[in-house]
Write a protein that holds these residues in place. Structure first.
Motif, PDB file in Angstrom:
ATOM      1  N   MET A 101       0.836  -1.188   0.000  1.00 23.63           N
ATOM      2  CA  MET A 101       0.000   0.000   0.000  1.00 23.63           C
ATOM      3  C   MET A 101       0.877   1.245   0.000  1.00 23.63           C
ATOM      4  O   MET A 101       2.051   1.197   0.346  1.00 23.63           O
ATOM      5  CB  MET A 101      -0.882   0.028   1.257  1.00 23.63           C
ATOM      6  CG  MET A 101      -1.749  -1.197   1.440  1.00 23.63           C
ATOM      7  SD  MET A 101      -2.604  -1.142   3.055  1.00 23.63           S
ATOM      8  CE  MET A 101      -1.214  -1.355   4.184  1.00 23.63           C
ATOM      9  N   ALA A 102       0.278   2.364  -0.384  1.00 24.89           N
ATOM     10  CA  ALA A 102       0.986   3.637  -0.361  1.00 24.89           C
ATOM     11  C   ALA A 102      -0.020   4.761  -0.182  1.00 24.89           C
ATOM     12  O   ALA A 102      -1.086   4.743  -0.797  1.00 24.89           O
ATOM     13  CB  ALA A 102       1.780   3.842  -1.646  1.00 24.89           C
ATOM     14  N   PRO A 103       0.279   5.752   0.658  1.00 26.42           N
ATOM     15  CA  PRO A 103      -0.620   6.888   0.817  1.00 26.42           C
ATOM     16  C   PRO A 103      -0.454   7.881  -0.319  1.00 26.42           C
ATOM     17  O   PRO A 103       0.580   7.903  -0.992  1.00 26.42           O
ATOM     18  CB  PRO A 103      -0.170   7.494   2.148  1.00 26.42           C
ATOM     19  CG  PRO A 103       1.286   7.159   2.219  1.00 26.42           C
ATOM     20  CD  PRO A 103       1.434   5.819   1.571  1.00 26.42           C
ATOM     21  N   ASN A 104      -1.460   8.693  -0.523  1.00 21.74           N
ATOM     22  CA  ASN A 104      -1.426   9.686  -1.600  1.00 21.74           C
ATOM     23  C   ASN A 104      -0.686  10.937  -1.135  1.00 21.74           C
ATOM     24  O   ASN A 104      -1.269  11.859  -0.588  1.00 21.74           O
ATOM     25  CB  ASN A 104      -2.857  10.045  -2.008  1.00 21.74           C
ATOM     26  CG  ASN A 104      -2.881  10.972  -3.222  1.00 21.74           C
ATOM     27  OD1 ASN A 104      -1.852  11.394  -3.725  1.00 21.74           O
ATOM     28  ND2 ASN A 104      -4.076  11.276  -3.679  1.00 21.74           N
ATOM     29  N   TRP A 105       0.593  10.985  -1.372  1.00 15.37           N
ATOM     30  CA  TRP A 105       1.351  12.173  -1.000  1.00 15.37           C
ATOM     31  C   TRP A 105       2.120  12.725  -2.183  1.00 15.37           C
ATOM     32  O   TRP A 105       3.132  13.373  -2.054  1.00 15.37           O
ATOM     33  CB  TRP A 105       2.283  11.895   0.174  1.00 15.37           C
ATOM     34  CG  TRP A 105       3.345  10.877  -0.051  1.00 15.37           C
ATOM     35  CD1 TRP A 105       3.189   9.524  -0.069  1.00 15.37           C
ATOM     36  CD2 TRP A 105       4.735  11.112  -0.251  1.00 15.37           C
ATOM     37  NE1 TRP A 105       4.387   8.885  -0.275  1.00 15.37           N
ATOM     38  CE2 TRP A 105       5.362   9.854  -0.388  1.00 15.37           C
ATOM     39  CE3 TRP A 105       5.519  12.255  -0.338  1.00 15.37           C
ATOM     40  CZ2 TRP A 105       6.730   9.713  -0.611  1.00 15.37           C
ATOM     41  CZ3 TRP A 105       6.883  12.103  -0.548  1.00 15.37           C
ATOM     42  CH2 TRP A 105       7.469  10.844  -0.678  1.00 15.37           C
ATOM     43  N   GLY A 106       1.588  12.482  -3.368  1.00 14.13           N
ATOM     44  CA  GLY A 106       2.214  13.016  -4.563  1.00 14.13           C
ATOM     45  C   GLY A 106       1.195  13.562  -5.514  1.00 14.13           C
ATOM     46  O   GLY A 106       0.613  14.598  -5.311  1.00 14.13           O
ATOM     47  N   GLY A 107       0.918  12.826  -6.546  1.00 19.61           N
ATOM     48  CA  GLY A 107      -0.015  13.272  -7.559  1.00 19.61           C
ATOM     49  C   GLY A 107       0.191  12.469  -8.817  1.00 19.61           C
ATOM     50  O   GLY A 107      -0.747  12.013  -9.443  1.00 19.61           O
TER      51      GLY A 107
END
Length: 233
Positions: A101-107
């Motif tokens: 999993m990965a959190p949305n901290w980019g775009g």
């Protein structure tokens, strides 16, 4: 005798009146409605405590290099692939089958910060902190802001191998690992990954891994705006 009877009769009437009043009072009490769980759909239930339970959500058919994107507020998947990744509409990405999993901290991708997207108002800034050796309910408050970080990915699955052949048998998911996310609007989310198998069996087996792999079960709780309270029990 008449006088005594009169008093006795009056006493009997008063007694009857008292019981009549008591009965009327009892029947006037309005029962308190019990709070009940709210069923959102066949996969999602909101518990009385406010905990959102996602049960056996089928993993969409996707490449192991693709991301399936989940929104905590919308309680469901909001897209997959680059077209959806380039937005702040999602909070958590499941790569491929969803073990990572990965959190949305980019775009432009879940695993790195992109200043161009931030400038374009498409970026997200979801930060996370992980806990081990605890339980979901034991965490009752979000930690200090200094503890949150941008992370490239999370994987809580524990592969279990056959000691003789070395082949993968199944995955375990520890109940003592909990994540806290800080969302774009400042709210906090307490999150626990429960299972990747249909029905979230307590003890997976080789047969379960072969036949029932690819169903997400996890739970989370979103704090109120402006609050760090994550109490769920």
């Amino acid at each position: 005798m008449k006088l005594q009877f009169k008093y006795a009769f009056l006493s009997l009437c008063l007694t009857g009146a008292i019981f009549a009043c008591k009965d009327d009072k009892d029947t006037d009490v309005t029962p308190v409605d019990e709070k009940k769980d709210s069923i959102v759909n066949e996969y999602v239930t909101i518990k009385v405590s406010g905990v959102v339970e996602v049960n056996s959500l089928p993993v969409p058919t996707a490449s192991t290099l693709d991301y399936n994107l989940f929104s905590f507020a919308k309680m469901g998947l909001v897209g997959a692939g680059e077209d959806s990744i380039n937005t702040a509409s999602w909070d958590l990405a499941f790569q491929g089958s969803g073990l990572s999993m990965a959190p949305n901290w980019g775009g432009t991708a879940p695993n790195y910060w992109d200043g161009v997207d931030k400038f374009a108002m498409n970026a997200s800034d979801v930060k996370v902190v992980g806990y081990e050796d605890t339980t979901f309910d034991n965490i009752t408050a979000a930690p200090a802001e200094s503890e949150f970080i941008h992370t490239v990915g999370m994987d809580v699955s524990q592969p279990v191998f056959n000691t003789e052949t070395g082949d993968l048998m199944y995955f375990n998911f520890p109940k003592t690992t909990v994540f806290i996310f800080r969302l774009n609007d400042g709210r906090y989310v307490k999150f626990q990954y429960v299972s990747i198998y249909k029905g979230a069996p307590e003890t997976p087996t080789v047969a379960i891994h072969q036949n029932d792999f690819g169903y997400w079960t996890f739970k989370y709780f979103i704090s109120a705006k402006g609050s760090t309270d994550l109490t769920t029990k």
